[in-house]
Write an enzyme that holds these catalytic residues in place. Sequence first.
Site, PDB file in Angstrom:
ATOM      1  N   GLY A  61       0.817  -1.211   0.000  1.00 50.15           N
ATOM      2  CA  GLY A  61       0.000   0.000   0.000  1.00 50.15           C
ATOM      3  C   GLY A  61       0.845   1.252   0.000  1.00 50.15           C
ATOM      4  O   GLY A  61       0.467   2.286   0.567  1.00 50.15           O
ATOM      5  N   SER A  63       1.533   3.481  -2.139  1.00 44.67           N
ATOM      6  CA  SER A  63       1.102   4.677  -2.856  1.00 44.67           C
ATOM      7  C   SER A  63      -0.090   5.363  -2.197  1.00 44.67           C
ATOM      8  O   SER A  63      -0.584   6.377  -2.698  1.00 44.67           O
ATOM      9  CB  SER A  63       0.734   4.321  -4.307  1.00 44.67           C
ATOM     10  OG  SER A  63      -0.338   3.391  -4.337  1.00 44.67           O
ATOM     11  N   TYR A 191     -15.369  -4.722   7.276  1.00 43.53           N
ATOM     12  CA  TYR A 191     -13.997  -4.205   7.376  1.00 43.53           C
ATOM     13  C   TYR A 191     -13.444  -4.426   8.784  1.00 43.53           C
ATOM     14  O   TYR A 191     -12.292  -4.852   8.956  1.00 43.53           O
ATOM     15  CB  TYR A 191     -13.995  -2.718   7.033  1.00 43.53           C
ATOM     16  CG  TYR A 191     -12.650  -2.036   7.144  1.00 43.53           C
ATOM     17  CD1 TYR A 191     -11.715  -2.139   6.124  1.00 43.53           C
ATOM     18  CD2 TYR A 191     -12.328  -1.282   8.260  1.00 43.53           C
ATOM     19  CE1 TYR A 191     -10.483  -1.515   6.213  1.00 43.53           C
ATOM     20  CE2 TYR A 191     -11.104  -0.647   8.365  1.00 43.53           C
ATOM     21  CZ  TYR A 191     -10.188  -0.769   7.335  1.00 43.53           C
ATOM     22  OH  TYR A 191      -8.963  -0.140   7.449  1.00 43.53           O
ATOM     23  N   LYS A 195     -10.130  -6.667   9.845  1.00 42.78           N
ATOM     24  CA  LYS A 195      -8.963  -6.062  10.490  1.00 42.78           C
ATOM     25  C   LYS A 195      -8.678  -6.706  11.847  1.00 42.78           C
ATOM     26  O   LYS A 195      -7.520  -6.881  12.231  1.00 42.78           O
ATOM     27  CB  LYS A 195      -9.174  -4.556  10.642  1.00 42.78           C
ATOM     28  CG  LYS A 195      -8.977  -3.779   9.351  1.00 42.78           C
ATOM     29  CD  LYS A 195      -7.530  -3.827   8.893  1.00 42.78           C
ATOM     30  CE  LYS A 195      -7.251  -2.918   7.728  1.00 42.78           C
ATOM     31  NZ  LYS A 195      -5.833  -2.909   7.309  1.00 42.78           N
ATOM     32  N   VAL A 221      -6.919   8.915  10.326  1.00 44.53           N
ATOM     33  CA  VAL A 221      -5.719   9.459   9.685  1.00 44.53           C
ATOM     34  C   VAL A 221      -6.120  10.423   8.569  1.00 44.53           C
ATOM     35  O   VAL A 221      -7.078  10.184   7.836  1.00 44.53           O
ATOM     36  CB  VAL A 221      -4.859   8.320   9.089  1.00 44.53           C
ATOM     37  CG1 VAL A 221      -3.512   8.865   8.637  1.00 44.53           C
ATOM     38  CG2 VAL A 221      -4.683   7.187  10.089  1.00 44.53           C
ATOM     39  N   HIS A 234     -13.059   9.299   3.604  1.00 42.43           N
ATOM     40  CA  HIS A 234     -13.327   9.484   5.016  1.00 42.43           C
ATOM     41  C   HIS A 234     -13.797  10.916   5.274  1.00 42.43           C
ATOM     42  O   HIS A 234     -13.743  11.782   4.404  1.00 42.43           O
ATOM     43  CB  HIS A 234     -12.092   9.140   5.841  1.00 42.43           C
ATOM     44  CG  HIS A 234     -11.778   7.685   5.849  1.00 42.43           C
ATOM     45  ND1 HIS A 234     -10.746   7.138   5.115  1.00 42.43           N
ATOM     46  CD2 HIS A 234     -12.371   6.640   6.495  1.00 42.43           C
ATOM     47  CE1 HIS A 234     -10.709   5.829   5.311  1.00 42.43           C
ATOM     48  NE2 HIS A 234     -11.685   5.500   6.137  1.00 42.43           N
ATOM     49  N   ASP A 325     -25.022   9.296  11.002  1.00 45.06           N
ATOM     50  CA  ASP A 325     -23.857   9.798  11.735  1.00 45.06           C
ATOM     51  C   ASP A 325     -22.763   8.750  11.867  1.00 45.06           C
ATOM     52  O   ASP A 325     -21.599   9.075  12.065  1.00 45.06           O
ATOM     53  CB  ASP A 325     -24.268  10.232  13.149  1.00 45.06           C
ATOM     54  CG  ASP A 325     -24.733  11.681  13.199  1.00 45.06           C
ATOM     55  OD1 ASP A 325     -24.301  12.469  12.337  1.00 45.06           O
ATOM     56  OD2 ASP A 325     -25.521  12.010  14.097  1.00 45.06           O
TER      57      ASP A 325
END
Length: 369
Positions: A61, A63, A191, A195, A221, A234, A325
Amino acid sequence: MDLESHLKFNTQYGCCAYKIMEPETDSQLELRNLTLVGNALLECLWLTDEQTALMKVLVTGGSGLVGRAIQHVIEEEGGAKEGEEWIFLSSRDANLMNKEETLAVFEKHRPTHVIHLAAMVGGLFKNMKHNLDFWRNNIYINDNVLQAAHEVGTVKVVSCLSTCIFPDKTTYPIDETMIHNGPPHESNFGYAYAKRMIDVHNRAYFQQYGRCYTAVIPTNVFGPHDNFSIEDGHVLPGLIHKAYIAQQEGKPLEVWGSGSPRRQFIYSLDLARLFLWVLREYPEVDPIILSVGEEDEVSIKEAADAVVESLGFKGEVVYDTSKADGQFKKTASNAKLHRYFPDFKFTPFKQALKETCDWFVANYDTARK
């Protein structure tokens, strides 16, 4: 047979991993289990300059947002030590959902160390629509990467998780011991569970093979080279993009949701600097949260106000409360990080946001969006 005959202490590249012989008796099996159960502290040694010079680091990852930040720290801030070799992979180099392609690229480079960032990622609304895809694709990627690392003898792997993996119904602040205490928020369960399984992978590779594989858990992030897609990105990069367009068109800035959920944001360059520390010095298989303090948590409304200030937006800001939300809060404790690295200084949020907004405006034509 005593403990030393069961454990082979490997200190190469600054990482001490227990190598367990096959048990010959019930007592040996019991010794093995007692040695490796629970939250075992992996007793690594700090990297010496000589050992660091032997490092060949592969970044999956490479890039993406965090990969580009690590590359910036390595190349622009002198983050690499003499003799280190850094390789940044992108999706053009291999399809990490494919086992054969993953193993081939690992056999080509044969890294001693890996920073595993590659993942299928997206914002709240993309996750809500595609939970199965997020589960399957990330499970494939993570299993292929960790198994390929094992097969080529990689000494240490640091994978990237997310605070969305924590239980939805929990007490705050959350910490590293609470990952598996309940189901995650339903909006991104695919997801989140994928993880979480990296932590299971890491513990299993340590228990069965003595591998020094660990993970970090950053909070939200953001930074240059983010995905600024309004639909799939995000919250913070999406707000930046929407505010830029609203400013150009003279229209109101529309914020999805009520603005009340709260988040801790970490600047990608700060995270990159911490990744290097974890790779070289963090001694545990158990994951570590990388985050600003609880006192630096901000609401989405406060984040939107900061974006407005950074871009000099003069228009109206409206909130579309018909939009979801998501999880209200996921306040994380950085006490463990503070114990290990008490002197680390985070870039102030407004300064980091201004740098990100400036980068986006300057690179609007080529930025991911």
